[in-house]
Design an enzyme around this catalytic site. Structure first.
Site, mmCIF file in Angstrom:
data_model
loop_
_atom_site.group_PDB
_atom_site.id
_atom_site.type_symbol
_atom_site.label_atom_id
_atom_site.label_comp_id
_atom_site.label_asym_id
_atom_site.label_seq_id
_atom_site.Cartn_x
_atom_site.Cartn_y
_atom_site.Cartn_z
ATOM 1 N N HIS A 51 0.851 -1.188 0.000
ATOM 2 C CA HIS A 51 0.000 0.000 0.000
ATOM 3 C C HIS A 51 0.888 1.239 0.000
ATOM 4 O O HIS A 51 1.234 1.766 1.061
ATOM 5 C CB HIS A 51 -0.907 -0.039 1.236
ATOM 6 N N ARG A 126 31.184 13.517 6.573
ATOM 7 C CA ARG A 126 30.824 12.175 7.040
ATOM 8 C C ARG A 126 29.856 12.263 8.219
ATOM 9 O O ARG A 126 29.682 11.296 8.957
ATOM 10 C CB ARG A 126 32.092 11.408 7.418
ATOM 11 N N CYS A 146 12.333 1.785 15.601
ATOM 12 C CA CYS A 146 12.931 0.564 15.040
ATOM 13 C C CYS A 146 13.994 0.950 14.010
ATOM 14 O O CYS A 146 15.122 0.486 14.065
ATOM 15 C CB CYS A 146 11.852 -0.301 14.407
ATOM 16 N N ALA A 263 2.137 -7.768 15.233
ATOM 17 C CA ALA A 263 2.487 -8.044 16.626
ATOM 18 C C ALA A 263 2.629 -6.723 17.374
ATOM 19 O O ALA A 263 3.450 -5.888 17.002
ATOM 20 C CB ALA A 263 3.780 -8.842 16.704
#
Length: 264
Positions: A51, A126, A146, A263
């Site tokens: 989706h 960097r 996450c 979950a």
């Protein structure tokens, strides 16, 4: 998307069965990396339909700095519903950390604006990094990040992105994350006058929930097709001005969606 199917197969066949916070149980490996050349197409799964509307709106929501699901729900996106409180709040999650990281001296740091400035004025740096992992505020978040840190590199006029994802739900979450950060890379490349390079996805705990095993096997039985393309409105030169209508998916031929429980 052979790289993604290789990940599914590797975890299914070589992972370790473990208990987890949700009580569902997982099979996981620790440490895995995939690389996608964004000039070869938009890395959206073809072995099950995704989706894209939810992916685009969630990314725009992050970039707005929003942490309440009301705006998502206004646009028909429900992927954060399970974690929100009764008022729709999620606490200081991704958008807040990206756009308003609170410093110890009372300032709020807009990491995304700082990133754009560095790409434009010091592309060899960097330090082209954005992080959502704020230890001081983890306990206030409905769900700790996450996909918690990403870094860009500019080389030969191309913009590449590497994402570190500490926790990776490889059946449901990772396909969304791949597409989301690939799209973010394309958007930033456009507004900074660069071409796209690679998206590198580095996973910490890469896991398949035990109630996703059969769905994973079903997906592995399918043959991947040609990657689609995504057309971005070339008139948009400000990252924070993008709207859903500025994106057009082309030549997306995907096999049927495969349902799987989330979950929580």
């Amino acid at each position: 998307m052979k790289a993604y199917l290789d990940l599914l197969s590797h975890v299914l066949n070589n992972g370790t069965d473990r208990s987890d916070r949700t009580g569902v149980g997982t099979r996981s490996v620790f440490g895995y990396q995939m690389r996608f050349n964004l000039q070869e197409g938009f890395p959206l799964l073809t072995t099950k339909k995704l989706h894209l509307r939810s992916i685009i709106y969630e990314l725009l929501w992050f970039l707005k700095g929003d942490t309440n699901i009301a705006w998502l729900k206004e646009h028909g996106v429900s992927i954060w519903d399970e974690w929100a409180d009764k008022d729709g709040n999620l606490g200081p999650v991704y958008g807040y950390q990206w756009r308003s990281w609170p410093s110890s001296d009372g300032r709020y740091i807009d990491q995304i604006s700082n990133l754009l400035a560095m790409i434009n004025h010091n592309p060899n740096s960097r330090r082209l990094i954005v992080t959502a992992w704020n230890p001081a505020l983890i306990d206030e978040m409905a769900l700790p990040p996450c996909h918690c840190l990403f870094q860009f590199q500019v080389a030969n006029g191309k913009l590449s992105c590497q994402l570190y994802q500490r926790s990776a739900d490889i059946f449901l979450g990772v396909p969304f994350n791949i597409a989301s950060y690939a799209l973010l890379t394309m958007m930033i490349a456009q507004v900074t006058g660069l071409k796209v390079g690679d998206f590198i996805h580095t996973l910490g705990d890469a896991h398949l929930y035990s109630n996703h095993f059969e769905q994973a096997k079903q997906q592995l039985s399918r043959t991947p097709g040609i990657l689609p393309l995504i057309r971005i409105n070339p008139k948009v030169t400000d990252l924070f001005s993008f709207q859903f209508e500025d994106f057009e998916l082309l030549n997306y031929e995907a096999q049927p969606h495969i349902k799987a429980p989330v979950a929580v």
